[in-house]
Write a protein that holds these residues in place. Structure first.
Motif, mmCIF file in Angstrom:
data_model
loop_
_atom_site.group_PDB
_atom_site.id
_atom_site.type_symbol
_atom_site.label_atom_id
_atom_site.label_comp_id
_atom_site.label_asym_id
_atom_site.label_seq_id
_atom_site.Cartn_x
_atom_site.Cartn_y
_atom_site.Cartn_z
ATOM 1 N N ALA A 23 6.936 -29.636 -25.557
ATOM 2 C CA ALA A 23 7.080 -30.805 -24.685
ATOM 3 C C ALA A 23 8.549 -31.032 -24.360
ATOM 4 N N LYS A 24 8.850 -31.167 -23.056
ATOM 5 C CA LYS A 24 10.246 -31.353 -22.610
ATOM 6 C C LYS A 24 10.359 -32.704 -21.916
ATOM 7 N N PRO A 25 10.872 -33.719 -22.654
ATOM 8 C CA PRO A 25 11.074 -35.036 -22.018
ATOM 9 C C PRO A 25 12.205 -34.966 -21.000
ATOM 10 N N SER A 26 12.289 -35.982 -20.152
ATOM 11 C CA SER A 26 13.357 -35.999 -19.144
ATOM 12 C C SER A 26 14.680 -36.459 -19.752
ATOM 13 N N GLU A 27 15.715 -35.718 -19.416
ATOM 14 C CA GLU A 27 17.063 -36.084 -19.860
ATOM 15 C C GLU A 27 17.566 -37.336 -19.150
ATOM 16 N N MET A 28 16.902 -37.715 -18.067
ATOM 17 C CA MET A 28 17.336 -38.907 -17.313
ATOM 18 C C MET A 28 16.942 -40.199 -18.029
ATOM 19 N N ILE A 56 6.435 -30.594 -18.930
ATOM 20 C CA ILE A 56 7.778 -31.032 -18.486
ATOM 21 C C ILE A 56 7.612 -32.401 -17.821
ATOM 22 N N ALA A 57 8.295 -33.401 -18.385
ATOM 23 C CA ALA A 57 8.058 -34.780 -17.933
ATOM 24 C C ALA A 57 9.246 -35.344 -17.158
ATOM 25 N N PRO A 58 8.986 -36.331 -16.292
ATOM 26 C CA PRO A 58 10.064 -37.016 -15.582
ATOM 27 C C PRO A 58 10.483 -38.289 -16.319
ATOM 28 N N GLY A 74 7.097 -34.356 -11.543
ATOM 29 C CA GLY A 74 8.430 -34.635 -11.000
ATOM 30 C C GLY A 74 8.457 -34.368 -9.513
ATOM 31 N N ASN A 75 9.614 -33.928 -9.041
ATOM 32 C CA ASN A 75 9.764 -33.782 -7.589
ATOM 33 C C ASN A 75 9.385 -32.371 -7.114
ATOM 34 N N GLY A 76 9.142 -32.265 -5.819
ATOM 35 C CA GLY A 76 8.662 -31.014 -5.240
ATOM 36 C C GLY A 76 9.678 -29.882 -5.276
ATOM 37 N N GLY A 121 12.258 -39.889 3.473
ATOM 38 C CA GLY A 121 11.657 -39.278 2.275
ATOM 39 C C GLY A 121 11.092 -40.367 1.389
ATOM 40 N N GLU A 122 10.601 -39.959 0.215
ATOM 41 C CA GLU A 122 10.066 -40.930 -0.742
ATOM 42 C C GLU A 122 11.180 -41.913 -1.128
ATOM 43 N N ILE A 123 10.889 -43.208 -1.118
ATOM 44 C CA ILE A 123 11.932 -44.205 -1.405
ATOM 45 C C ILE A 123 12.204 -44.287 -2.908
ATOM 46 N N GLU A 183 2.319 -32.237 -10.746
ATOM 47 C CA GLU A 183 2.098 -33.654 -10.414
ATOM 48 C C GLU A 183 3.345 -34.127 -9.690
ATOM 49 N N LEU A 184 3.277 -34.153 -8.374
ATOM 50 C CA LEU A 184 4.476 -34.436 -7.577
ATOM 51 C C LEU A 184 4.380 -35.818 -6.923
ATOM 52 N N GLY A 185 5.257 -36.073 -5.994
ATOM 53 C CA GLY A 185 5.293 -37.421 -5.411
ATOM 54 C C GLY A 185 5.182 -37.393 -3.904
HETATM 55 P P1 NAD Z 1 13.373 -35.722 -13.389
HETATM 56 O O1 NAD Z 1 14.696 -35.654 -12.736
HETATM 57 O O2 NAD Z 1 13.253 -36.344 -14.733
HETATM 58 O O3 NAD Z 1 12.811 -34.225 -13.402
HETATM 59 C C1 NAD Z 1 11.563 -33.901 -13.953
HETATM 60 C C2 NAD Z 1 11.759 -32.794 -14.965
HETATM 61 O O4 NAD Z 1 12.262 -31.627 -14.318
HETATM 62 C C3 NAD Z 1 12.750 -33.144 -16.060
HETATM 63 O O5 NAD Z 1 12.177 -32.855 -17.309
HETATM 64 C C4 NAD Z 1 13.946 -32.283 -15.743
HETATM 65 O O6 NAD Z 1 14.644 -31.879 -16.897
HETATM 66 C C5 NAD Z 1 13.323 -31.093 -15.069
HETATM 67 N N1 NAD Z 1 14.271 -30.426 -14.174
HETATM 68 C C6 NAD Z 1 15.181 -31.023 -13.371
HETATM 69 N N2 NAD Z 1 15.863 -30.094 -12.662
HETATM 70 C C7 NAD Z 1 15.373 -28.880 -13.038
HETATM 71 C C8 NAD Z 1 15.654 -27.530 -12.658
HETATM 72 N N3 NAD Z 1 16.582 -27.240 -11.768
HETATM 73 N N4 NAD Z 1 14.943 -26.552 -13.244
HETATM 74 C C9 NAD Z 1 13.991 -26.838 -14.138
HETATM 75 N N5 NAD Z 1 13.685 -28.100 -14.531
HETATM 76 C C10 NAD Z 1 14.355 -29.099 -13.994
HETATM 77 O O7 NAD Z 1 12.327 -36.504 -12.517
HETATM 78 P P2 NAD Z 1 12.221 -36.592 -10.937
HETATM 79 O O8 NAD Z 1 11.830 -35.286 -10.373
HETATM 80 O O9 NAD Z 1 13.385 -37.314 -10.361
HETATM 81 O O10 NAD Z 1 10.971 -37.578 -10.867
HETATM 82 C C11 NAD Z 1 10.714 -38.321 -9.759
HETATM 83 C C12 NAD Z 1 9.719 -37.606 -8.868
HETATM 84 O O11 NAD Z 1 8.546 -37.329 -9.614
HETATM 85 C C13 NAD Z 1 9.274 -38.458 -7.703
HETATM 86 O O12 NAD Z 1 9.114 -37.638 -6.578
HETATM 87 C C14 NAD Z 1 7.932 -38.981 -8.161
HETATM 88 O O13 NAD Z 1 7.070 -39.350 -7.120
HETATM 89 C C15 NAD Z 1 7.416 -37.831 -8.945
HETATM 90 N N6 NAD Z 1 6.457 -38.267 -9.937
HETATM 91 C C16 NAD Z 1 5.178 -37.847 -9.833
HETATM 92 C C17 NAD Z 1 4.251 -38.297 -10.745
HETATM 93 C C18 NAD Z 1 2.812 -37.871 -10.692
HETATM 94 O O14 NAD Z 1 2.114 -38.131 -11.659
HETATM 95 N N7 NAD Z 1 2.350 -37.238 -9.623
HETATM 96 C C19 NAD Z 1 4.633 -39.160 -11.758
HETATM 97 C C20 NAD Z 1 5.962 -39.556 -11.837
HETATM 98 C C21 NAD Z 1 6.872 -39.094 -10.933
#
Ligand code: NAD
Length: 497
Positions: free
Chosen positions: A162-167, A136-138, A212-214, A363-365, A234-236
């Motif tokens: 593989a699930k790309p981000s809709e964003m 699942i990718a961001p 993505g996010n935590g 929080g994270e900027i 892999e979070l931020g």
């Molecule tokens: P995002 O909004 O694209 O979300 C990531 C994925 O989660 C998407 O594929 C989305 O469809 C899915 N998702 C969203 N809501 C969901 C839900 N309720 N249930 C299930 N799946 C859901 O990306 P984001 O989270 O905004 O990305 C930014 C964050 O990711 C930041 O905190 C950044 O630091 C972190 N990040 C970490 C890394 C790393 O390698 N550690 C890399 C890039 C980004």
């Protein structure tokens, strides 16, 4: 294997799933996952030749459709083609080349020592694929962060959903367009947002790799727990910089500006804020505007090298924090930048002195605003960092050996870099991942292959001679002596008694 398109994607637009819930997708997603599992179960993925062929095919896809991916990255994030090559497409081709070059060696069985008491016997470990992996990718590096884990998963002999981000809808569409043509059977793409991901997470996978996010990380881990599926998260979070006045400020400012303002600050390992003594920050504040001008010109809004916020929500969040701090008396002092434009989702590269209580420090900027926070010493900087969540990375700019070893020994983070932000990602021999709130597990290069494999223990002991007869019941005095002296001698092992 074809790309699964959700009901709302019949027009080919890629994302929009508002109003649907996971139940709408349950049936087709179950079928997609089970078809992907059937490929794994057939055994076709096991040979090295299949794995190398997939890596080669992915490489070919990236080269053949480089301009399509580059255009998608420009459409979603305003990325310059050179930055797209550096941080996405070229990054992936380098990862593929490194993996293909070393894969046979990485997969070779590893001999393990057998204790005397079990001799004669031979032992080794072997990496075996886990099965079907969900990635699942961001949106911020939408191509790199989808395909990067896929490289490791395929190299380890898995199949992938593989699930790309809709964003990042243009990138999601490009990935969904080309992956089935080049990686048919190996990788299935499921486009969509939370409802589709929720439906996916209801299925049993053998590993879930989420970037993505935590907040969503917790959802992913809870869903995976129902199937006892291991996860990589892999979070931020806020990755801090510490700087003192032992360094060449001009060079340090250039490095920090590059790491921060790349992709308009939307990089998980971007420096989030800078800690330093008053003198060091004054020196840095003098240099940063010059570095920014050198990279993006007098008006970065006109620079083809400077990106945009991904969407209105991201723009409003970052611009809102900046404006709140600028408007609150005594909370901040602007060094440079500060302009923004909602219509184009532009936020000027901004450097700003702030107090600890500033909105920007909450929080994270994840945007192009760099707060500078004054501390008295390196010790205070370490206390400041240690009082908060463990960062994905810490960046130290200091020639002082005591300061460097202090950060090594007294702080915890996914990575610790001296003199350069973000570049550790490009060292495939280094594991990339977080710790604590910044994530769990790691990948890149050999670490990816390990992340997507099970290291199986293999022991081979001939039936004759049967040296184990010494430990079979019934136990008498002689056997006890043999066991205690030779087979499991407890005493003196650690020098204690
Ligand atoms: P995002 O909004 O694209 O979300 C990531 C994925 O989660 C998407 O594929 C989305 O469809 C899915 N998702 C969203 N809501 C969901 C839900 N309720 N249930 C299930 N799946 C859901 O990306 P984001 O989270 O905004 O990305 C930014 C964050 O990711 C930041 O905190 C950044 O630091 C972190 N990040 C970490 C890394 C790393 O390698 N550690 C890399 C890039 C980004």
């Amino acid at each position: 294997m074809s790309t699964f398109a959700s009901p709302l994607e019949a027009d080919g637009s890629g994302s929009g799933t508002a109003g649907n819930d996971a139940r709408d997708f349950a049936g087709p997603i179950r079928e997609t996952v089970s078809a992907t599992r059937a490929v794994f179960t057939s055994g076709v993925t096991r040979p090295l030749t299949w794995r190398l062929a997939q890596l080669k095919a992915m490489n070919q896809m990236l080269l053949d459709h480089r301009s399509d991916f580059t255009a998608a990255l420009a459409a979603d994030l305003g990325k310059n083609p050179s930055e797209s090559w550096l941080t996405e497409i070229g990054f992936l081709t380098a990862e593929i080349a490194n993996t293909a070059k070393h894969l046979e060696r990485w997969l070779a069985p590893r001999r393990a020592d057998v204790p005397l008491a079990l001799q004669p016997a031979k032992a080794h470990t072997v990496l075996e694929p886990l099965g079907v992996v969900l990635v699942i990718a961001p949106w911020n590096y939408p191509v790199q962060l989808l395909l990067g884990p896929v490289i490791g998963a395929l190299a380890a002999g898995n199949t992938v959903v593989a699930k790309p981000s809709e964003m990042a809808p243009a990138c999601s569409a490009a990935l969904a367009r080309w992956i089935p043509k080049y990686l048919s059977g190996a990788v299935t793409v499921v486009e969509g947002g939370a409802p589709e991901t929720t439906a996916l997470l209801e299925q049993r996978f053998d590993h879930v790799f989420y970037t993505g996010n935590g907040r969503v990380g917790r959802i992913v881990m809870a869903a995976a727990a129902k199937h006892l599926t291991p996860v990589t998260l892999e979070l931020g979070g806020k990755s801090p910089v510490y700087i003192d006045d032992t360094v060449d400020m001009k060079a340090a400012a250039a490095r920090i500006a590059w790491g921060k303002f790349m992709n308009a600050g939307q990089t998980c390992v971007a420096p989030d804020y800078v800690l330093g003594t008053g003198d060091a920050l004054a020196g840095l504040a003098a240099e940063l505007p010059r570095s920014i001008r050198a990279m993006y010109g007098e008006n970065p809004a006109h620079s083809p090298s400077y990106g945009r916020m991904v969407n209105d929500a991201a723009f409003t969040r970052v611009a809102g924090m900046l404006d709140r701090d600028l408007q609150q008396d005594g909370m901040s002092a602007l060094v440079c930048g500060g302009h923004h434009d909602a219509a184009t989702r532009y936020i000027e590269p901004t450097v700003i002195h702030v107090e600890v209580g500033a909105a920007l420090m909450e929080g994270e900027i994840f945007g192009p605003v760099l707060p500078l926070v004054t501390v008295d010493s390196a010790q205070e900087a370490m206390r400041f960092i240690n009082a908060r969540d463990k960062p994905l990375s810490i960046y130290v700019f200091s020639e002082d050996r005591g300061v460097r070893s202090g950060f090594s020994e007294q702080t915890s983070s996914g990575a610790l870099n001296f003199g350069v932000p973000a570049a550790h990602l490009s060292v495939p021999a280094l594991p990339f991942g977080g710790v604590g709130e910044s994530g769990m597990g790691s990948y890149h290069g050999q670490h990816s292959v390990q992340a997507f494999s099970h290291r199986k223990a293999v022991l081979d002991k001939p039936l004759a001679p049967d040296t184990l007869a010494w430990i079979y019941p019934p136990f008498g005095i002689l056997k006890r002596q043999v066991i205690e002296r030779f087979v499991a001698p407890a005493r003196k092992r650690l020098g204690n008694g």
